[in-house]
Design a protein around this motif. Structure first.
Motif, PDB file in Angstrom:
ATOM      1  N   LYS A  24     -14.622  16.298 -27.728  1.00 58.85           N
ATOM      2  CA  LYS A  24     -15.622  16.772 -26.435  1.00 58.85           C
ATOM      3  C   LYS A  24     -16.748  16.556 -26.914  1.00 58.85           C
ATOM      4  N   PRO A  25     -17.673  16.113 -25.934  1.00 58.69           N
ATOM      5  CA  PRO A  25     -19.304  15.863 -26.242  1.00 58.69           C
ATOM      6  C   PRO A  25     -19.772  16.794 -27.075  1.00 58.69           C
ATOM      7  N   PRO A  26     -19.701  18.147 -26.900  1.00 55.47           N
ATOM      8  CA  PRO A  26     -20.590  19.126 -27.661  1.00 55.47           C
ATOM      9  C   PRO A  26     -20.066  19.089 -28.830  1.00 55.47           C
ATOM     10  N   LEU A  27     -18.463  18.857 -29.195  1.00 54.14           N
ATOM     11  CA  LEU A  27     -18.159  19.169 -30.598  1.00 54.14           C
ATOM     12  C   LEU A  27     -18.614  17.517 -31.206  1.00 54.14           C
ATOM     13  N   LEU A  28     -18.347  16.618 -30.640  1.00 56.47           N
ATOM     14  CA  LEU A  28     -18.827  15.183 -31.337  1.00 56.47           C
ATOM     15  C   LEU A  28     -20.125  15.472 -31.578  1.00 56.47           C
ATOM     16  N   ILE A  29     -21.114  15.785 -30.887  1.00 55.51           N
ATOM     17  CA  ILE A  29     -22.438  15.917 -31.178  1.00 55.51           C
ATOM     18  C   ILE A  29     -22.609  16.789 -32.650  1.00 55.51           C
ATOM     19  N   LYS A  30     -22.174  17.947 -32.416  1.00 56.14           N
ATOM     20  CA  LYS A  30     -22.057  19.040 -33.543  1.00 56.14           C
ATOM     21  C   LYS A  30     -21.786  18.356 -35.005  1.00 56.14           C
ATOM     22  N   ASN A  31     -20.665  17.511 -34.683  1.00 57.42           N
ATOM     23  CA  ASN A  31     -19.964  16.748 -36.164  1.00 57.42           C
ATOM     24  C   ASN A  31     -21.427  15.649 -36.471  1.00 57.42           C
ATOM     25  N   ASP A  86     -24.332   8.380 -19.395  1.00 56.62           N
ATOM     26  CA  ASP A  86     -23.245   8.599 -18.516  1.00 56.62           C
ATOM     27  C   ASP A  86     -21.989   7.807 -18.876  1.00 56.62           C
ATOM     28  N   ARG A  87     -21.845   7.658 -20.060  1.00 56.10           N
ATOM     29  CA  ARG A  87     -20.607   7.386 -20.732  1.00 56.10           C
ATOM     30  C   ARG A  87     -20.264   8.135 -21.999  1.00 56.10           C
ATOM     31  N   ILE A  88     -19.075   8.041 -22.355  1.00 58.66           N
ATOM     32  CA  ILE A  88     -18.410   8.661 -23.806  1.00 58.66           C
ATOM     33  C   ILE A  88     -19.252   7.446 -24.887  1.00 58.66           C
ATOM     34  N   LEU A  89     -19.725   8.199 -25.892  1.00 57.41           N
ATOM     35  CA  LEU A  89     -20.299   7.322 -26.990  1.00 57.41           C
ATOM     36  C   LEU A  89     -19.184   6.641 -27.529  1.00 57.41           C
ATOM     37  N   THR A  90     -19.339   5.602 -28.085  1.00 56.23           N
ATOM     38  CA  THR A  90     -18.395   4.457 -28.810  1.00 56.23           C
ATOM     39  C   THR A  90     -18.724   4.707 -30.069  1.00 56.23           C
ATOM     40  N   LYS A  91     -17.722   4.236 -31.049  1.00 55.26           N
ATOM     41  CA  LYS A  91     -17.982   4.161 -32.631  1.00 55.26           C
ATOM     42  C   LYS A  91     -19.418   3.816 -32.869  1.00 55.26           C
ATOM     43  N   GLN A  92     -19.762   2.492 -31.933  1.00 60.76           N
ATOM     44  CA  GLN A  92     -20.931   1.744 -32.609  1.00 60.76           C
ATOM     45  C   GLN A  92     -22.239   2.656 -32.002  1.00 60.76           C
ATOM     46  N   ASP A  93     -21.865   3.240 -30.755  1.00 63.21           N
ATOM     47  CA  ASP A  93     -23.008   4.171 -30.389  1.00 63.21           C
ATOM     48  C   ASP A  93     -23.306   5.371 -31.579  1.00 63.21           C
ATOM     49  N   VAL A  94     -22.247   6.035 -31.906  1.00 60.00           N
ATOM     50  CA  VAL A  94     -22.324   7.033 -32.903  1.00 60.00           C
ATOM     51  C   VAL A  94     -22.990   6.431 -34.083  1.00 60.00           C
TER      52      VAL A  94
END
Length: 94
Positions: free
Chosen positions: A4-11, A49-57
């Protein structure tokens, strides 16, 4: 598996803090969180407005690490943002 976005950003923040430490830059999670929010700006090529891709991360981490290499400017901006009172709010307090 999608986080989920908050957990992804925290990671992502944790990864950046660790990578900065490896590179000899001591940065706090607060500072990195601020950098991440600045970097995620659409003007940097991110579509919020979309889920971050691996490339975005990966891009987010790389750009944030570039900012972490010169943290003085970011620290000043964080200090300003945390302590700034808008003119409207200040006038309403009087």
């Amino acid at each position: 598996m999608h986080l989920k976005p908050p957990l992804l950003i925290k990671n992502i923040i944790g990864d950046i803090v660790r990578e900065c430490a490896v590179r000899g830059h001591a940065v706090s999670e607060t500072l990195v969180a601020f950098m991440v929010t600045v970097v995620l700006d659409p003007r940097n090529g991110f579509n919020v407005d979309r889920i971050l891709t691996k490339q975005d991360v990966q891009k987010l981490k790389e750009v944030s690490l570039l900012h972490a290499a010169r943290p003085a400017t970011i620290k000043m901006q964080v200090c300003f943002d945390l302590n700034y009172t808008s003119r409207r709010k200040c006038l309403c307090l009087k």
